[in-house]
Design a protein around this motif. Structure first.
Motif, PDB file in Angstrom:
ATOM      1  N   VAL A   1      -3.138  24.420  20.866  1.00 29.03           N
ATOM      2  CA  VAL A   1      -2.598  23.139  20.373  1.00 29.03           C
ATOM      3  C   VAL A   1      -3.704  22.318  19.724  1.00 29.03           C
ATOM      4  CG1 VAL A   1      -1.565  20.945  21.072  1.00 29.03           C
ATOM      5  CG2 VAL A   1      -0.720  23.089  22.059  1.00 29.03           C
TER       6      VAL A   1
ATOM      7  N   ILE B   1       4.937  18.264  24.393  1.00 27.68           N
ATOM      8  CA  ILE B   1       5.027  19.661  24.833  1.00 27.68           C
ATOM      9  C   ILE B   1       6.155  19.812  25.844  1.00 27.68           C
ATOM     10  CG2 ILE B   1       3.809  21.522  26.043  1.00 27.68           C
ATOM     11  CD1 ILE B   1       1.220  20.480  24.834  1.00 27.68           C
TER      12      ILE B   1
ATOM     13  N   PHE C   1       2.690  16.870  16.681  1.00 22.26           N
ATOM     14  CA  PHE C   1       2.850  18.279  17.059  1.00 22.26           C
ATOM     15  C   PHE C   1       3.919  18.373  18.138  1.00 22.26           C
ATOM     16  CE2 PHE C   1       1.849  22.032  19.579  1.00 22.26           C
ATOM     17  CZ  PHE C   1       1.591  23.002  18.607  1.00 22.26           C
TER      18      PHE C   1
ATOM     19  N   HIS D   1       6.154  20.959  20.580  1.00 22.17           N
ATOM     20  CA  HIS D   1       6.265  22.299  21.176  1.00 22.17           C
ATOM     21  C   HIS D   1       7.527  22.310  22.026  1.00 22.17           C
ATOM     22  CE1 HIS D   1       4.763  25.953  23.398  1.00 22.17           C
ATOM     23  NE2 HIS D   1       5.543  25.429  24.333  1.00 22.17           N
TER      24      HIS D   1
ATOM     25  N   GLN E   1       5.062  25.558  10.831  1.00 19.22           N
ATOM     26  CA  GLN E   1       5.766  25.885  12.068  1.00 19.22           C
ATOM     27  C   GLN E   1       5.380  27.282  12.524  1.00 19.22           C
ATOM     28  OE1 GLN E   1       9.791  25.597   9.942  1.00 19.22           O
ATOM     29  NE2 GLN E   1      10.270  27.072  11.561  1.00 19.22           N
TER      30      GLN E   1
ATOM     31  N   ASN F   1       9.244  30.030  22.026  1.00 18.97           N
ATOM     32  CA  ASN F   1       8.837  28.644  21.825  1.00 18.97           C
ATOM     33  C   ASN F   1       8.562  28.390  20.352  1.00 18.97           C
ATOM     34  OD1 ASN F   1       8.056  26.902  24.532  1.00 18.97           O
ATOM     35  ND2 ASN F   1       8.065  29.115  24.884  1.00 18.97           N
TER      36      ASN F   1
ATOM     37  N   GLN G   1       6.803  25.751  17.560  1.00 19.94           N
ATOM     38  CA  GLN G   1       5.805  24.705  17.398  1.00 19.94           C
ATOM     39  C   GLN G   1       5.880  24.186  15.967  1.00 19.94           C
ATOM     40  OE1 GLN G   1       2.151  26.686  18.561  1.00 19.94           O
ATOM     41  NE2 GLN G   1       2.384  26.008  20.690  1.00 19.94           N
TER      42      GLN G   1
END
Length: 377
Positions: free
Chosen positions: A148, A234, A261, A263, A306, A369, A371
């Protein structure tokens, strides 16, 4: 149901079979009937187990391993048990107090051994990154946060906002690496905030450095005197029902040249998914957004990069949590869960076993997942 609502639901649904773009009242009703049947079977199986039908783990895994690939590949519409899963809801978050009670305000003495706790890595209830060779759960979480840091391009001196900061794991670790970073965390869980307040008084914790500020409350109530260079979130957006409103609020906190950001758990299916079991027992009003949901909401924030992280990473994380949960029975069996412990144990073992299988299904290519790196539109 009004005619306009009925029409909207027809437009939102994914037909059971055939061309997913062909919408019709007949196809919609067929999907609704099939979804109701799947919901009933799912709850019958889950509640039989929860209420005492102890079956070998291998049987449960075999059931999940058989069903989930069929749903993901061929019948994703059966994984949307409620109409609200398919679209944004009115509120940014639905049923947040129920969520805190069921999931995030559980006894800390149960969560610590399950999730792991060390000087750097406080309990962290999100994916660990295993694909880079992590040897254990703590390493996987360190490598996840390092990833991250790299993607968000965190620099020393940044002012960072963590939306849904959990027990402060990510701020604590990043503060340890950057001596001039300033962190603010937003969290709705009083229990988690109490954990962080305790750490803020601990001289061995980086949360006690004077560079960490905690806001206990809802995103919509948050107000800050200055804006942030970076925002990260997150594992929170599966509890957010309205991406448009959430991104609008986050953008108001972000500097003009700042970066955000996100997640989240995500699915590479045509529709968002959820389950009647997790809605009742684990994540009230939780949904897993489809992979393109975030970039399709380019309004106040827009996605510039992404990433999809293979479900293997989260499956392995859940497998470690399951082992830790089982290994800590002597410690956690006498804690207060608000219900009979034997029932609580079966609820959580059903959930953990299911998600080990869920994320590993189809070689991790459908459920993993997502991001997203975002900037002002």
């Amino acid at each position: 149901m009004s005619s306009s609502t009925a029409l909207q639901n027809i437009e939102q649904h994914i037909p059971l079979v055939g061309n997913i773009h062909l919408k019709s009242p007949i196809a919609y009703r067929a999907t609704c009937v099939a979804v109701s049947a799947v919901n009933a079977v799912q709850m019958a199986v889950a509640e039989s187990y929860i209420n005492g039908l102890e079956v070998p783990d291998s049987v449960l895994r075999g059931l999940f391993d058989t069903c989930m690939p069929v749903f993901f590949k061929y019948f994703p519409s059966l994984l949307a048990p409620y109409e609200w899963v398919l679209k944004e809801t009115e509120h940014t978050a639905e049923g947040p107090r129920d969520l805190m009670k069921l999931q995030y305000d559980l006894p800390q003495a149960m969560l610590n051994p399950m999730l792991g706790e060390s000087k750097l890595i406080y309990p962290k209830y999100s994916m660990g990154l295993w694909e880079k060779g992590a040897a254990n759960l703590e390493q996987s979480q360190i490598q996840m946060i390092d990833d991250v840091i790299e993607k968000l391009e965190i620099q020393d001196g940044d002012r960072i906002l963590d939306f849904g900061c959990g027990w402060g794991c990510v701020p604590n670790y990043i503060l340890s690496k950057f001596p001039n970073v300033q962190f603010t965390g937003i969290n709705l869980s009083h229990h988690q905030c109490e954990y962080m307040r305790h750490r803020m008084q601990d001289p061995d914790s980086y949360l006690s450095s004077g560079r960490f500020t905690l806001f206990e409350g809802d995103l919509n109530d948050a107000q800050f005197d200055t804006k942030f260079d970076k925002i990260l979130s997150i594992g929170v957006f599966c509890h957010v029902g309205n991406l448009t409103k959430a991104f609008q609020k986050l953008s108001s906190f972000l500097k003009d040249n700042g970066r955000a950001f996100i997640h989240i758990i995500t699915v590479r299916t045509p529709n968002n998914i959820s389950s009647v079991f997790t809605h009742k027992y684990i994540f009230p009003h939780g949904r897993y957004w489809k992979y393109d949901a975030v970039p399709s909401h380019n309004k106040d924030l827009k996605t510039i990069k992404q990433w999809y992280l293979n479900g293997y990473n989260y499956s392995t994380t859940f497998a470690n949590w399951l082992k830790n949960f089982d290994d800590s029975q002597a410690i956690v069996k006498d804690l207060d869960y608000g219900i009979d412990y034997a029932k609580f144990r079966r609820i959580w073992r059903f959930y953990l076993i299911w998600f080990v299988a869920n994320f590993a299904s189809c070689d991790g290519e459908y459920n993993g997942n997502g991001q997203y790196l975002m900037v002002h539109s």
